[in-house]
Design a protein around this motif. Sequence first.
Motif, PDB file in Angstrom:
ATOM      1  N   TYR A   1       0.828  -1.207   0.000  1.00 11.60           N
ATOM      2  CA  TYR A   1       0.000   0.000   0.000  1.00 11.60           C
ATOM      3  C   TYR A   1       0.865   1.262   0.000  1.00 11.60           C
ATOM      4  O   TYR A   1       0.671   2.161  -0.815  1.00 11.60           O
ATOM      5  CB  TYR A   1      -0.921  -0.021   1.219  1.00 11.60           C
ATOM      6  CG  TYR A   1      -1.703   1.238   1.440  1.00 11.60           C
ATOM      7  CD1 TYR A   1      -2.785   1.553   0.630  1.00 11.60           C
ATOM      8  CD2 TYR A   1      -1.365   2.115   2.466  1.00 11.60           C
ATOM      9  CE1 TYR A   1      -3.510   2.718   0.841  1.00 11.60           C
ATOM     10  CE2 TYR A   1      -2.089   3.271   2.681  1.00 11.60           C
ATOM     11  CZ  TYR A   1      -3.168   3.568   1.864  1.00 11.60           C
ATOM     12  OH  TYR A   1      -3.873   4.716   2.066  1.00 11.60           O
ATOM     13  N   SER A   2       1.852   1.317   0.886  1.00 11.36           N
ATOM     14  CA  SER A   2       2.682   2.513   0.984  1.00 11.36           C
ATOM     15  C   SER A   2       3.584   2.662  -0.243  1.00 11.36           C
ATOM     16  O   SER A   2       3.840   3.779  -0.698  1.00 11.36           O
ATOM     17  CB  SER A   2       3.491   2.518   2.283  1.00 11.36           C
ATOM     18  OG  SER A   2       4.295   1.364   2.378  1.00 11.36           O
ATOM     19  N   ALA A   3       4.031   1.544  -0.812  1.00 10.79           N
ATOM     20  CA  ALA A   3       4.810   1.609  -2.058  1.00 10.79           C
ATOM     21  C   ALA A   3       3.925   2.109  -3.199  1.00 10.79           C
ATOM     22  O   ALA A   3       4.368   2.902  -4.038  1.00 10.79           O
ATOM     23  CB  ALA A   3       5.400   0.248  -2.388  1.00 10.79           C
TER      24      ALA A   3
ATOM     25  N   MET B   1       4.526   5.408  -5.419  1.00 11.53           N
ATOM     26  CA  MET B   1       4.581   5.318  -6.878  1.00 11.53           C
ATOM     27  C   MET B   1       3.588   6.301  -7.507  1.00 11.53           C
ATOM     28  O   MET B   1       3.929   7.001  -8.466  1.00 11.53           O
ATOM     29  CB  MET B   1       4.269   3.878  -7.313  1.00 11.53           C
ATOM     30  CG  MET B   1       4.496   3.625  -8.763  1.00 11.53           C
ATOM     31  SD  MET B   1       6.221   3.774  -9.305  1.00 11.53           S
ATOM     32  CE  MET B   1       6.946   2.309  -8.647  1.00 11.53           C
ATOM     33  N   THR B   2       2.406   6.383  -6.952  1.00 12.48           N
ATOM     34  CA  THR B   2       1.399   7.308  -7.481  1.00 12.48           C
ATOM     35  C   THR B   2       1.868   8.754  -7.327  1.00 12.48           C
ATOM     36  O   THR B   2       1.690   9.566  -8.242  1.00 12.48           O
ATOM     37  CB  THR B   2       0.051   7.084  -6.776  1.00 12.48           C
ATOM     38  OG1 THR B   2      -0.348   5.716  -6.952  1.00 12.48           O
ATOM     39  CG2 THR B   2      -1.033   7.978  -7.346  1.00 12.48           C
ATOM     40  N   LYS B   3       2.496   9.081  -6.200  1.00 12.30           N
ATOM     41  CA  LYS B   3       3.041  10.434  -6.005  1.00 12.30           C
ATOM     42  C   LYS B   3       4.148  10.735  -7.011  1.00 12.30           C
ATOM     43  O   LYS B   3       4.283  11.858  -7.480  1.00 12.30           O
ATOM     44  CB  LYS B   3       3.566  10.603  -4.581  1.00 12.30           C
ATOM     45  CG  LYS B   3       2.481  10.751  -3.551  1.00 12.30           C
ATOM     46  CD  LYS B   3       3.052  10.914  -2.153  1.00 12.30           C
ATOM     47  CE  LYS B   3       1.944  10.997  -1.131  1.00 12.30           C
ATOM     48  NZ  LYS B   3       2.463  11.202   0.222  1.00 12.30           N
ATOM     49  N   LEU B   4       4.932   9.733  -7.338  1.00 15.17           N
ATOM     50  CA  LEU B   4       5.996   9.895  -8.319  1.00 15.17           C
ATOM     51  C   LEU B   4       5.414  10.154  -9.713  1.00 15.17           C
ATOM     52  O   LEU B   4       5.884  11.026 -10.442  1.00 15.17           O
ATOM     53  CB  LEU B   4       6.881   8.644  -8.338  1.00 15.17           C
ATOM     54  CG  LEU B   4       7.979   8.580  -9.396  1.00 15.17           C
ATOM     55  CD1 LEU B   4       8.971   9.732  -9.220  1.00 15.17           C
ATOM     56  CD2 LEU B   4       8.686   7.234  -9.300  1.00 15.17           C
ATOM     57  N   TYR B   5       4.387   9.414 -10.067  1.00 16.17           N
ATOM     58  CA  TYR B   5       3.770   9.552 -11.388  1.00 16.17           C
ATOM     59  C   TYR B   5       2.999  10.856 -11.560  1.00 16.17           C
ATOM     60  O   TYR B   5       2.922  11.367 -12.677  1.00 16.17           O
ATOM     61  CB  TYR B   5       2.803   8.384 -11.646  1.00 16.17           C
ATOM     62  CG  TYR B   5       3.431   7.197 -12.304  1.00 16.17           C
ATOM     63  CD1 TYR B   5       3.530   7.110 -13.683  1.00 16.17           C
ATOM     64  CD2 TYR B   5       3.921   6.138 -11.548  1.00 16.17           C
ATOM     65  CE1 TYR B   5       4.092   6.010 -14.298  1.00 16.17           C
ATOM     66  CE2 TYR B   5       4.484   5.023 -12.145  1.00 16.17           C
ATOM     67  CZ  TYR B   5       4.564   4.972 -13.523  1.00 16.17           C
ATOM     68  OH  TYR B   5       5.129   3.880 -14.125  1.00 16.17           O
TER      69      TYR B   5
ATOM     70  N   THR C   1      -4.308  11.606 -15.521  1.00 10.22           N
ATOM     71  CA  THR C   1      -4.207  11.084 -14.163  1.00 10.22           C
ATOM     72  C   THR C   1      -3.614   9.678 -14.265  1.00 10.22           C
ATOM     73  O   THR C   1      -3.544   9.094 -15.361  1.00 10.22           O
ATOM     74  CB  THR C   1      -5.586  11.002 -13.486  1.00 10.22           C
ATOM     75  OG1 THR C   1      -6.392  10.051 -14.209  1.00 10.22           O
ATOM     76  CG2 THR C   1      -6.271  12.363 -13.444  1.00 10.22           C
ATOM     77  N   TYR C   2      -3.224   9.118 -13.142  1.00 12.78           N
ATOM     78  CA  TYR C   2      -2.642   7.771 -13.170  1.00 12.78           C
ATOM     79  C   TYR C   2      -3.627   6.742 -13.724  1.00 12.78           C
ATOM     80  O   TYR C   2      -3.263   5.963 -14.617  1.00 12.78           O
ATOM     81  CB  TYR C   2      -2.130   7.389 -11.777  1.00 12.78           C
ATOM     82  CG  TYR C   2      -1.462   6.048 -11.757  1.00 12.78           C
ATOM     83  CD1 TYR C   2      -0.227   5.849 -12.354  1.00 12.78           C
ATOM     84  CD2 TYR C   2      -2.087   4.962 -11.169  1.00 12.78           C
ATOM     85  CE1 TYR C   2       0.383   4.604 -12.361  1.00 12.78           C
ATOM     86  CE2 TYR C   2      -1.488   3.715 -11.169  1.00 12.78           C
ATOM     87  CZ  TYR C   2      -0.262   3.540 -11.764  1.00 12.78           C
ATOM     88  OH  TYR C   2       0.327   2.316 -11.777  1.00 12.78           O
ATOM     89  N   PRO C   3      -4.899   6.703 -13.261  1.00 16.64           N
ATOM     90  CA  PRO C   3      -5.828   5.717 -13.832  1.00 16.64           C
ATOM     91  C   PRO C   3      -6.067   5.938 -15.336  1.00 16.64           C
ATOM     92  O   PRO C   3      -6.180   4.969 -16.095  1.00 16.64           O
ATOM     93  CB  PRO C   3      -7.124   5.920 -13.039  1.00 16.64           C
ATOM     94  CG  PRO C   3      -6.700   6.574 -11.767  1.00 16.64           C
ATOM     95  CD  PRO C   3      -5.498   7.407 -12.118  1.00 16.64           C
TER      96      PRO C   3
ATOM     97  N   VAL D   1      10.519   7.175 -14.185  1.00 21.55           N
ATOM     98  CA  VAL D   1      10.132   6.384 -13.015  1.00 21.55           C
ATOM     99  C   VAL D   1      11.247   5.404 -12.653  1.00 21.55           C
ATOM    100  O   VAL D   1      11.604   5.266 -11.476  1.00 21.55           O
ATOM    101  CB  VAL D   1       8.795   5.652 -13.259  1.00 21.55           C
ATOM    102  CG1 VAL D   1       8.504   4.645 -12.160  1.00 21.55           C
ATOM    103  CG2 VAL D   1       7.656   6.663 -13.379  1.00 21.55           C
ATOM    104  N   ALA D   2      11.810   4.738 -13.648  1.00 20.36           N
ATOM    105  CA  ALA D   2      12.905   3.797 -13.393  1.00 20.36           C
ATOM    106  C   ALA D   2      14.085   4.517 -12.756  1.00 20.36           C
ATOM    107  O   ALA D   2      14.677   4.030 -11.789  1.00 20.36           O
ATOM    108  CB  ALA D   2      13.321   3.107 -14.690  1.00 20.36           C
TER     109      ALA D   2
END
Length: 166
Positions: A33-35, A39-43, A53-55, A132-133
Amino acid sequence: MCELKHKGSSTMQSSDATADLLTLDRQMCFALYSASLAMTKLYKPLLSEIGLTYPQYLVMLVLWEQDGITVSRLKDRLYLDYGTLTPLIKRLEKRDLLFRTRPPEDERQVVVHLTDKGRSLQGLARRVPEQVASASGCSLAELEELKGQLCALRNRIYGHLESGAA
């Protein structure tokens, strides 16, 4: 890679061991969950540059891979329900990134297609995975291994849920 380490000695009483298993940092679900939050904050800023948006990005990834996919197949690929997916599709359609059709041979199905504008957005998105990588600090091989492990875990959990053993 994901082993849980027990604190203290192996002679720990069972109630202590159970309590130890109930700490936040021992929870695999919290690590995932925290990862995912990180990841969402990074994207978020990377995707805001291209207006997604991410979705929405996930929907576009599937369509860039396979244009002309049914909503049902899109739902399955993204592990989403119709109540979540339909508003995403409608928002992308309002932005002229995709459009929906109903094939005459089976009008119960809805097929999603990219517009020219949606296809052209792929060029802008090409740098997102590299960024991201880079931010992850992992090698490509490490990321591929981790992704494989996460996909295998997801598949085992869904298999367990579908077997009714939950």
